[in-house]
Every structure is written in C-alpha cells, then in structure tokens.
Write a protein that holds these residues in place. Structure first.
Motif, short mmCIF file in Angstrom:
data_model
loop_
_atom_site.label_atom_id
_atom_site.label_comp_id
_atom_site.label_asym_id
_atom_site.label_seq_id
_atom_site.Cartn_x
_atom_site.Cartn_y
_atom_site.Cartn_z
N ARG A 68 0.82 -1.22 0.00
CA ARG A 68 0.00 0.00 0.00
C ARG A 68 0.86 1.27 0.00
NH1 ARG A 68 -5.47 -1.48 2.63
NH2 ARG A 68 -5.31 -3.71 2.99
N SER A 110 -7.97 -2.04 11.27
CA SER A 110 -7.85 -0.99 12.29
C SER A 110 -6.39 -0.57 12.45
CB SER A 110 -8.43 -1.46 13.62
OG SER A 110 -7.58 -2.42 14.25
N ARG A 113 -5.32 1.60 9.35
CA ARG A 113 -5.81 2.98 9.44
C ARG A 113 -4.95 3.86 10.34
NH1 ARG A 113 -10.86 0.27 8.84
NH2 ARG A 113 -11.10 0.03 11.10
N LEU A 116 -2.54 4.62 7.45
CA LEU A 116 -3.23 5.18 6.28
C LEU A 116 -4.70 5.36 6.65
CD1 LEU A 116 -1.72 2.73 3.61
CD2 LEU A 116 -1.15 5.16 3.84
N PRO A 117 -5.09 6.56 7.07
CA PRO A 117 -6.48 6.78 7.51
C PRO A 117 -7.53 6.34 6.50
CG PRO A 117 -5.12 8.65 8.11
CD PRO A 117 -4.26 7.76 7.25
N ASN A 118 -7.21 6.40 5.21
CA ASN A 118 -8.17 5.96 4.19
C ASN A 118 -7.92 4.52 3.73
OD1 ASN A 118 -5.85 6.23 2.74
ND2 ASN A 118 -6.72 7.51 1.10
N GLU A 119 -7.00 3.81 4.44
CA GLU A 119 -6.61 2.41 4.20
C GLU A 119 -5.74 2.21 2.97
OE1 GLU A 119 -9.92 -0.25 4.29
OE2 GLU A 119 -10.63 0.47 6.24
N GLY A 120 -5.60 3.22 2.11
CA GLY A 120 -4.76 3.08 0.93
C GLY A 120 -5.30 2.05 -0.04
N GLN A 121 -4.45 1.64 -0.97
CA GLN A 121 -4.84 0.68 -2.00
C GLN A 121 -3.80 -0.43 -2.10
OE1 GLN A 121 -7.74 1.00 -3.85
NE2 GLN A 121 -7.33 -1.04 -4.68
#
Length: 273
Positions: A68, A110, A113, A116-121
């Motif tokens: 990510r 959890s 996040r 990466l607060p938006n969880e990334g890709q």
C-alpha cells in the motif's frame, strides 16, 4: 474382503489397550472436553506447525501493508495498542472459519488505518513480489523475536492460535480413519507423528461406522462423532515391512484376513508382566 470396504487407524499399543476396553471414542466423549490429548498426533503436529504458520501470517500482513506504499520503518515505529478479540470455536469449519476471518480482518484494517487513515490501495502485483522478498521474511522473523508487543505480531499469534483451536475442537470431537486408497501413504505420516513408540494398526468395516463424513482438513481421512465398539475392530500387530513380510503398506498383505485378529482377542505381550 476388498480393501475399499475397510477404514484404517494407526495408534500406539497403549491406546489400543484402552480401545479394547472402551471402544474407539473421541477425546470429548472420554473427558468431556474438546481438547486434543497432549501426547496425541494433533498436539505434536501443532507444536511443530504453529511457529511457522505464525511467521507466515505475519509476513502476509507485512506484504499487504508494504504494497500500500508504507515503509517497513513506519510499521516498526507504529506499534499500536492491541486488544485481543473474543473467539470460542464451535467445532465447525463452516461456522468458525468465517467468523474468525471476519474478526481478523477488522483488527488488521484498524491497524492499517493508523498508518493510512483511508486504508490506501493494495498493489496486488507488488504484494506478490514482496512475498518472495527475503528481506520481508527476515523482517517478520525479527519482529516475532524482538517485538512481541507489536500489534501485528500479537494479531498473527492470536489468529493462528485460534485457527489451531478450531482444528483441535474438531479433532477432539471426532474419531479419525484413513481411507483405504491412501492407507500406505498415511501409514508413514502417522508413524512419524506418533514417534518412536510401539504401534499397531486397527481396521473397521466402513459399513459399521455411523454417520461417517469426509475430513475437511485432510482429503485422505474420514471421521465420525460416534463411538465404534471394540467388537467391530480388528488389529494387525505385524505391520512393519521386513525381509520376512511385506507389511501393512502392501495391498495384498493388508487384505489377507489371516494378518488380522479381533481386537477383543488381542493380548499385548509387550505389556505383560
């Protein structure tokens, strides 16, 4: 009678004596607890497999997060605060595995996040490459050795332990047999698992086992929750391959009725005074 009519079970002489007295029963029937016998094949197998499984699971977490765009240094620095999830296996793969996987996914995301607060890709191609990277393998081993309080380490440890708990609950609730078509292969595997102890081979007619089902965890095996009476079981004592005899692994030898005796007629000479 043809080999296909039988099911086989390799066990120690000590356990065979108990089966002679009480029939073939699961650990749950014997003790009231769905816990595998500590000296049994499952417990030994778990001790051998669990550390590597935990390392592989942690490595998978690292590959996912690194793909990510997060660095290994960021993962090391963000240790997180891990609170174990509550999980009690019911003894069913269909029920337990989806529930456990859902708990794992929630915990894992959890942690993601935190970085990466938006969880990334997830970059799937990169994740595959990372899976073959020896540096990621080394990082996972180092974390397991030196950073046991890290969120990902604790998650990997708990998840893998719960996976084995599911398998243990199922194992302790069933009696297991080897399918005849895999008898020779299973013989070698189970001898290795049981270790250097005196053994015998048991067999029972497939038609005499109630509610027999396939073992989801081993395509070579069948299992049942129901007791098999000692009067239904036969025993082979001379099962080893020697110069004088081909042994159990030979199809004609194990299909020869003269190489078997009723379990109830067996007297264990090795344990006589």
């Amino acid at each position: 009678m043809r080999d296909s009519a039988w099911l086989y079970h390799l066990t120690t002489r000590k356990v065979a004596l108990l089966i002679k007295d009480h029939g073939m029963t699961s650990e749950l029937m014997r003790s009231g607890r769905a816990v595998a016998h500590p000296q049994g094949a499952f417990a030994k197998d778990r001790r051998e497999r669990e550390p590597k499984s935990t390392n592989n699971k942690l490595k998978a977490y690292l590959c996912d997060i690194l793909s990510r765009g997060v660095s290994m240094d960021q993962i090391r620095e963000e240790k997180g605060q891990y609170q174990p999830f509550v999980f009690e296996p019911q003894g069913s793969n269909e029920v337990d595995n989806p529930k456990l996987d859902g708990l794992e996914k929630g915990k894992f995301l959890s942690y993601v996040r935190l970085l990466l607060p938006n969880e990334g890709q997830v970059n799937r191609a990169r994740r595959l490459r990372l899976g073959r990277d020896p540096e990621v393998e080394k990082a996972a081993k180092d974390m397991l050795l030196k950073d046991k309080s890290h969120f990902l380490v604790r998650l990997a440890i708990q998840y893998v332990a719960c996976r084995f708990d599911i398998e243990e609950t199922i194992t302790a609730s069933h009696i297991y047999f080897q399918k005849p078509e895999y008898a020779a292969y299973c013989y070698d595997d189970y001898k290795k698992k049981l270790g250097d102890v005196p053994m015998v081979v048991l067999r029972v007619r497939k038609a005499d086992v109630s509610l027999l089902v396939a073992d989801d965890s081993d395509f070579r095996a069948m299992m049942t929750r129901h007791r098999v009476g000692a009067e239904l079981i036969q025993l082979m004592e001379a099962h080893e391959t020697t110069k004088e005899q081909p042994g159990f692994k030979d199809l004609n030898y194990r299909c020869n009725a003269s190489n078997w005796i009723p379990l109830l007629s067996w007297v264990d000479g090795e344990n006589q005074a």
